[in-house]
Design an enzyme around this catalytic site. Sequence first.
Site, short mmCIF file in Angstrom:
data_model
loop_
_atom_site.label_atom_id
_atom_site.label_comp_id
_atom_site.label_asym_id
_atom_site.label_seq_id
_atom_site.Cartn_x
_atom_site.Cartn_y
_atom_site.Cartn_z
N CYS A 157 -33.80 60.16 -34.63
CA CYS A 157 -33.21 59.11 -33.80
C CYS A 157 -33.00 57.85 -34.63
O CYS A 157 -33.66 56.84 -34.39
CB CYS A 157 -34.11 58.81 -32.62
N VAL A 158 -32.18 57.91 -35.64
CA VAL A 158 -31.97 56.74 -36.50
C VAL A 158 -30.56 56.19 -36.32
O VAL A 158 -29.71 56.86 -35.81
CB VAL A 158 -32.21 57.07 -37.99
#
Lengths: 105, 542
Positions: A104-105
């Site tokens: 989740c970047v």
Amino acid sequence: MGTINVKGKEIEVDEDGFLVDPSDWNEDVVMAFAALEEIDELTDEHWNIINYLRDYFNKFQTAPMVRKLCKETGCSNKHMYELFPSGPAKGACKLAGLPKPTGCV
Amino acid sequence: MDSLKPQDITRPLSDQLISLDKFMPLPAPYDKPGMEPGPSPLKEAWKDNHCTTLDGIIGNDRLTRPGTKEEEERFVKNFLSGMDKLFSKETNSGFLTPFLLAFEYCAKCDACSEACHIFKASGEKEVYRPIFRSEALRKLYRRYKKGGGLAARFTGGDMEINLEAVLRLGELAYRCNLCRRCAQNCPLGLDNSLIAREIRALFSMEMGIAPTSLHERGTLLQLKTGSSTGMKRKAFSNIIEFIEEEIADRTGKMYKIPVDKKGADILLIHNAGEFLSWPDNPAAFAILFEEAGLNWTMSSELAGYDAVNYGIWYDDVQAQKIALAQRRAARELGVRRIVIGECGHAHRAAAVSSDRLAAGADNIPRESSFPILRDIVRSGAVKFDPLRNNFPVTLHDPCNIVRSMGVVMPQRQILKALCPQFREMTPHGVNNYCCGGGGGFSVMREMNFSEWKMKVAARMKFKQILDAFQDTIQDPVIPKYVCAPCSNCKGAIRDMLDLYQATAKFNVQYAGIVELMVNAMVIFDRPYFEWLQEGWAERKGI
């Protein structure tokens, strides 16, 4: 999957153009990626960032936080986009031969 | 509006069912020509290997076309066998009841379509109706599992299966954010998003097909390294040290972040994406928890420093493995409870979805960080000056925290206390719209999926943000802040602000809730937000 041609040799890259096998990395690959990323000339500033990324990756098997990369190379986030038009994660990491960022970047 | 029917998913390869154009219009200043970035063309090579015949978009990169006739037959056969398993208690104990309710009792009133942001934002494309996908599965089930005779035909089992139908259904399962707004608006409470999720599970669990970013480079990477970012323990420790230095540089005060502190009351777990992309968020949590004197720790154990659980989006077995690994990390530290940072799906995965996956001795209380943060404001343990946040602020509600868990008020109580110009979006609270990144979409960036995600799935949220700031949107001097207390929502909002250049052109900023809290803390002599720091000293003098 696809390939890029580096001095007559076909090297495998993923859909976003990142190296599939990190051991394929060498300076010719960097030159080939630079052309694809619309970087006209690789300066010392570019190499400083590429080398930092490779050192960090060798030590921690992951890319550094962008904030840390900027702080420790003395390159602002804005300047990072001037050096690598697709940015630190998609551009600089690709040239350094790191895998595509995940999670989740 | 097109007039497609669920049977049309069997149409031949040459027919792409819909084209993406004529989207829902956006409010000012994005209502003028030239403000909508144009579409990028589909690569010809993708058409040969993937399914582009639904809408020209590829969400599931692992859903590839079988090479031979035999492989094609096996592919369809596997699909049918997987479909069978969705309907049996032995093979679908977790979701059988709500799945069957949605499957059997739908009256096709279409209230769900009106509630669905994807359907509305797409310009009402038929294939994106929540019931379109469900009805296609229903027809296949009635045809192939209910005998396919005359009775089946009368009950809608009038669709022959073919390769294209299976492929299109596999893609269509990834055109739903799993936000459950449709279920909330269904007069019978039926959950069409669960049907989308079960189709994903069918493909993953029976056919081994799930997007690379969710499975191979998501769940599997997390089980192997401890985080879907690939961050190992050594990297985590390095990051924590860096965050401590950063806090000192930014605020002038040193904090020691507790890691692996045995017997602490709270184990705080963040989405590890925060460390890499939004380190100000875990830093702000550390400042607040330390200043409030809480007995807390973080964990450097495998899965103890990454709250994500992508399994809940596509695969029951993977979801359970992650949930157990996280509980194990908590148990080893002997903490009393797990507290989840600003991550919506981690909230739902830890508190709700995995409640029965980790029972008995494996269990440990889990809770949201929002009430704790609210209590920090209310108790007076930390002093705040709301005027430090004197700019327009709106709140995005992460679906999993609000709709799925009912945690609605604490985040508002914080913003109402600390942000004088707070304004709600319309609608908000449990009636909110998804950011467009839900159900795994924030993580999925394969092929041309990001473009669909931004233009269709995130469109309603972008509209809501613009609507909330109509009074000041055209003035780039005034910063406007979207408070999005969830990592995946932040990812989607970052990408939309980037695509539409809303930060560059109109000074629309975004981050979470703890950053706003720290920005208002009176003990610090400078703002926490970098975008407020320029000219701060002069402004302070005025």
